[in-house]
Write an enzyme that holds these catalytic residues in place. Structure first.
Site, PDB file in Angstrom:
ATOM      1  N   ILE A  19       0.738  -1.482   0.178  1.00  0.00           N
ATOM      2  CA  ILE A  19      -0.042   0.055   0.024  1.00  0.00           C
ATOM      3  C   ILE A  19       0.775   1.193  -0.116  1.00  0.00           C
ATOM      4  O   ILE A  19       0.725   2.043  -0.713  1.00  0.00           O
ATOM      5  CB  ILE A  19      -0.931  -0.003   1.250  1.00  0.00           C
ATOM      6  CG1 ILE A  19      -1.946  -1.210   0.951  1.00  0.00           C
ATOM      7  CG2 ILE A  19      -1.623   1.289   1.326  1.00  0.00           C
ATOM      8  CD1 ILE A  19      -2.782  -1.372   2.398  1.00  0.00           C
ATOM      9  N   VAL A  53      10.545   3.151  11.975  1.00  0.00           N
ATOM     10  CA  VAL A  53       9.673   4.368  12.722  1.00  0.00           C
ATOM     11  C   VAL A  53       9.649   4.228  13.968  1.00  0.00           C
ATOM     12  O   VAL A  53       9.153   5.124  14.983  1.00  0.00           O
ATOM     13  CB  VAL A  53       8.326   4.275  12.025  1.00  0.00           C
ATOM     14  CG1 VAL A  53       8.286   4.887  10.670  1.00  0.00           C
ATOM     15  CG2 VAL A  53       7.436   3.045  12.164  1.00  0.00           C
ATOM     16  N   ASN A  97       1.895   4.847   7.159  1.00  0.00           N
ATOM     17  CA  ASN A  97       1.669   3.667   6.504  1.00  0.00           C
ATOM     18  C   ASN A  97       2.169   2.385   7.032  1.00  0.00           C
ATOM     19  O   ASN A  97       1.740   1.260   7.109  1.00  0.00           O
ATOM     20  CB  ASN A  97       1.540   3.711   5.209  1.00  0.00           C
ATOM     21  CG  ASN A  97       1.685   2.564   4.344  1.00  0.00           C
ATOM     22  OD1 ASN A  97       0.455   1.731   4.066  1.00  0.00           O
ATOM     23  ND2 ASN A  97       2.587   1.822   3.964  1.00  0.00           N
ATOM     24  N   SER A 113      -6.723  -0.020  10.048  1.00  0.00           N
ATOM     25  CA  SER A 113      -7.348  -1.506   9.555  1.00  0.00           C
ATOM     26  C   SER A 113      -8.808  -1.412   9.815  1.00  0.00           C
ATOM     27  O   SER A 113      -9.406  -1.009  10.836  1.00  0.00           O
ATOM     28  CB  SER A 113      -6.652  -2.360  10.309  1.00  0.00           C
ATOM     29  OG  SER A 113      -6.958  -3.743  10.167  1.00  0.00           O
ATOM     30  N   TYR A 161      -2.303  -6.134  17.220  1.00  0.00           N
ATOM     31  CA  TYR A 161      -2.149  -5.218  16.169  1.00  0.00           C
ATOM     32  C   TYR A 161      -3.728  -4.589  16.000  1.00  0.00           C
ATOM     33  O   TYR A 161      -3.515  -3.427  15.884  1.00  0.00           O
ATOM     34  CB  TYR A 161      -2.334  -6.451  14.646  1.00  0.00           C
ATOM     35  CG  TYR A 161      -2.664  -5.770  13.481  1.00  0.00           C
ATOM     36  CD1 TYR A 161      -1.526  -5.209  12.722  1.00  0.00           C
ATOM     37  CD2 TYR A 161      -3.866  -5.800  12.775  1.00  0.00           C
ATOM     38  CE1 TYR A 161      -1.731  -4.487  11.686  1.00  0.00           C
ATOM     39  CE2 TYR A 161      -4.172  -5.199  11.661  1.00  0.00           C
ATOM     40  CZ  TYR A 161      -2.979  -4.631  10.976  1.00  0.00           C
ATOM     41  OH  TYR A 161      -3.318  -3.931   9.617  1.00  0.00           O
ATOM     42  N   LYS A 206      -3.952  -0.457  16.237  1.00  0.00           N
ATOM     43  CA  LYS A 206      -4.774   0.046  15.075  1.00  0.00           C
ATOM     44  C   LYS A 206      -5.882   1.112  15.653  1.00  0.00           C
ATOM     45  O   LYS A 206      -6.035   2.087  15.364  1.00  0.00           O
ATOM     46  CB  LYS A 206      -5.136  -0.842  13.828  1.00  0.00           C
ATOM     47  CG  LYS A 206      -4.002  -1.405  13.282  1.00  0.00           C
ATOM     48  CD  LYS A 206      -3.102  -0.540  12.269  1.00  0.00           C
ATOM     49  CE  LYS A 206      -2.237  -0.643  11.393  1.00  0.00           C
ATOM     50  NZ  LYS A 206      -1.367   0.175  10.587  1.00  0.00           N
ATOM     51  N   THR A 244      -1.357  -7.493  -0.881  1.00  0.00           N
ATOM     52  CA  THR A 244      -0.245  -7.064  -0.637  1.00  0.00           C
ATOM     53  C   THR A 244       0.488  -8.307   0.064  1.00  0.00           C
ATOM     54  O   THR A 244       0.050  -9.326   0.629  1.00  0.00           O
ATOM     55  CB  THR A 244       0.081  -5.955   0.416  1.00  0.00           C
ATOM     56  OG1 THR A 244      -0.499  -6.417   1.723  1.00  0.00           O
ATOM     57  CG2 THR A 244      -1.003  -4.581  -0.206  1.00  0.00           C
TER      58      THR A 244
HETATM   59  P1  NAP Z   1       3.517  -4.703   3.535  1.00  0.00           P
HETATM   60  O1  NAP Z   1       3.546  -4.856   1.885  1.00  0.00           O
HETATM   61  O2  NAP Z   1       4.059  -5.715   4.520  1.00  0.00           O
HETATM   62  O3  NAP Z   1       4.471  -3.229   3.675  1.00  0.00           O
HETATM   63  C1  NAP Z   1       4.520  -2.588   5.119  1.00  0.00           C
HETATM   64  C2  NAP Z   1       5.961  -1.833   4.715  1.00  0.00           C
HETATM   65  O4  NAP Z   1       5.925  -1.317   6.130  1.00  0.00           O
HETATM   66  C3  NAP Z   1       6.897  -2.961   4.544  1.00  0.00           C
HETATM   67  O5  NAP Z   1       7.628  -2.311   3.480  1.00  0.00           O
HETATM   68  C4  NAP Z   1       7.451  -3.005   5.900  1.00  0.00           C
HETATM   69  O6  NAP Z   1       8.956  -3.420   5.957  1.00  0.00           O
HETATM   70  C5  NAP Z   1       7.551  -1.493   6.335  1.00  0.00           C
HETATM   71  N1  NAP Z   1       7.778  -1.603   7.757  1.00  0.00           N
HETATM   72  C6  NAP Z   1       7.298  -2.456   8.681  1.00  0.00           C
HETATM   73  N2  NAP Z   1       7.642  -2.171  10.114  1.00  0.00           N
HETATM   74  C7  NAP Z   1       8.422  -0.931   9.731  1.00  0.00           C
HETATM   75  C8  NAP Z   1       9.051   0.019  10.708  1.00  0.00           C
HETATM   76  N3  NAP Z   1       9.206  -0.219  11.879  1.00  0.00           N
HETATM   77  N4  NAP Z   1       9.498   1.248  10.082  1.00  0.00           N
HETATM   78  C9  NAP Z   1       9.425   1.449   8.906  1.00  0.00           C
HETATM   79  N5  NAP Z   1       8.853   0.653   8.002  1.00  0.00           N
HETATM   80  C10 NAP Z   1       8.402  -0.542   8.310  1.00  0.00           C
HETATM   81  O7  NAP Z   1       2.136  -4.354   4.222  1.00  0.00           O
HETATM   82  P2  NAP Z   1       0.892  -3.519   3.386  1.00  0.00           P
HETATM   83  O8  NAP Z   1      -0.296  -4.447   3.380  1.00  0.00           O
HETATM   84  O9  NAP Z   1       0.944  -2.890   2.157  1.00  0.00           O
HETATM   85  O10 NAP Z   1       0.472  -2.693   4.763  1.00  0.00           O
HETATM   86  C11 NAP Z   1       0.357  -1.211   4.662  1.00  0.00           C
HETATM   87  C12 NAP Z   1      -0.277  -0.849   6.003  1.00  0.00           C
HETATM   88  O11 NAP Z   1      -1.558  -1.125   5.559  1.00  0.00           O
HETATM   89  C13 NAP Z   1      -0.125  -1.369   7.275  1.00  0.00           C
HETATM   90  O12 NAP Z   1      -0.293  -0.232   8.288  1.00  0.00           O
HETATM   91  C14 NAP Z   1      -1.108  -2.295   7.490  1.00  0.00           C
HETATM   92  O13 NAP Z   1      -1.333  -2.657   8.688  1.00  0.00           O
HETATM   93  C15 NAP Z   1      -2.319  -1.691   6.706  1.00  0.00           C
HETATM   94  N6  NAP Z   1      -3.327  -2.588   6.464  1.00  0.00           N
HETATM   95  C16 NAP Z   1      -3.013  -3.430   5.461  1.00  0.00           C
HETATM   96  C17 NAP Z   1      -4.162  -4.351   5.087  1.00  0.00           C
HETATM   97  C18 NAP Z   1      -4.135  -5.333   3.991  1.00  0.00           C
HETATM   98  O14 NAP Z   1      -5.055  -6.251   3.785  1.00  0.00           O
HETATM   99  N7  NAP Z   1      -2.995  -5.297   3.215  1.00  0.00           N
HETATM  100  C19 NAP Z   1      -5.574  -4.224   5.722  1.00  0.00           C
HETATM  101  C20 NAP Z   1      -5.678  -3.346   6.861  1.00  0.00           C
HETATM  102  C21 NAP Z   1      -4.453  -2.489   6.993  1.00  0.00           C
HETATM  103  P3  NAP Z   1       9.389  -4.729   6.180  1.00  0.00           P
HETATM  104  O15 NAP Z   1       9.123  -5.496   4.876  1.00  0.00           O
HETATM  105  O16 NAP Z   1      10.801  -4.701   6.249  1.00  0.00           O
HETATM  106  O17 NAP Z   1       8.757  -5.370   7.112  1.00  0.00           O
END
Ligand code: NAP
Length: 247
Positions: A15, A61, A87, A139, A152, A156, A187
């Site tokens: 995202i 972060v 994010n 979320s 989590y 959130k 993702t």
């Molecule tokens: P993703 O593909 O895993 O991307 C998250 C990114 O954040 C990754 O590059 C990750 O790095 C990075 N990250 C993790 N911890 C970090 C830290 N301490 N400092 C800096 N960067 C960090 O996940 P996504 O699905 O795109 O999620 C993005 C956001 O949407 C998140 O907040 C997630 O909770 C929220 N969300 C996602 C969904 C969904 O269905 N995908 C649903 C609800 C909410 P690493 O790969 O090294 O961990």
């Protein structure tokens, strides 16, 4: 969008990468921050290949000193950031009684305290500019709960509360603060949760009125609106982007 500087955390994947691309396509100068520095650099390079202006920085972060240093570097290289998209997030799944204090603290540190750090670091500049936009990615589990994701969901839910408080405290300075709770978005994070057996994607898609899993670009489009000039009267809001699920 007039030329603004945007910071997107967790912008190296999923995202966050889609949001970074979209804001750059809309004309913002975009700082991609990610714990994974290579991913951040690659995302920024790809944006530049497409004609945008971007820098990628390795930032965890949870590390306040690193966040402060990164915002300083962004200021020097792109200009003062007035758009912040919190994010970066991680999810660890497991039954509540097996959650260790270490896992619990990590969920809070990344998802909630990371948002706190970035907001506190970026807001003074926005106040001085008299304009700012913060979008916190929460979320849909804040509405529905999600078995096996206690830390989590707690974190959130805290992000939603923080969003509402900051909206009240900073609206008078031209800064809006909103949250987008995504539904199921395709993702790496979602795929991992599916592989671990905590999400049955076919069943969840069947319950989704729009009839498909979300795309990162769906969240990016909503973010682009909330950070736009014309969204200045929208603050403290929860904009669900979930395909119509009654979460
Ligand atoms: P993703 O593909 O895993 O991307 C998250 C990114 O954040 C990754 O590059 C990750 O790095 C990075 N990250 C993790 N911890 C970090 C830290 N301490 N400092 C800096 N960067 C960090 O996940 P996504 O699905 O795109 O999620 C993005 C956001 O949407 C998140 O907040 C997630 O909770 C929220 N969300 C996602 C969904 C969904 O269905 N995908 C649903 C609800 C909410 P690493 O790969 O090294 O961990």
């Amino acid at each position: 969008m007039s030329t603004r500087v945007a910071v997107v955390t967790g912008g190296g994947s999923g995202i966050g990468e889609a949001i970074s691309r979209r804001l750059a396509a809309d004309g913002a100068l975009v700082a991609v921050l990610d714990r994974d520095g290579d991913a951040a650099t690659a995302a920024a390079a790809s944006i530049e290949e497409d004609g945008g202006k971007s820098v990628g920085l390795a930032v965890d972060v949870t590390d306040r000193a690193a966040v402060d240093a990164a915002l300083g570097e962004v200021g020097a290289r792109l200009g003062r950031p007035t758009i912040l998209v919190n994010n970066a997030g991680v999810s660890v799944v497991g039954p509540f009684l097996e959650v260790t204090l270490e896992t619990w603290n990590r969920m809070l540190a990344v998802n909630l305290t990371g948002t706190f750090h970035c907001c506190q670091a970026a807001l003074p500049g926005m106040v001085e500019e008299g304009w700012g936009r913060i979008v916190n990615i929460s979320s849909s589990s804040i509405h529905s709960g999600s078995a096996g994701m206690s830390g989590y969901v707690a974190a959130k839910s805290g992000v939603v509360g923080l969003t509402k408080v900051l909206a009240l405290e900073f609206s008078r300075y031209g800064v809006t603060v909103n949250t987008i709770p995504p539904g199921f978005i395709d993702t790496p994070m979602l795929r991992q949760t599916v592989e671990q057996g905590y999400v049955d994607l076919a069943a969840q898609t069947a319950k989704t009125p729009v009839g498909r899993v979300g795309r990162p670009e769906d969240i990016a489009a909503a973010t682009a609106f909330l950070v736009s000039e014309e969204a200045g009267y929208i603050t403290g809001q929860i904009l669900g982007v979930n395909g119509g699920r009654n979460t």
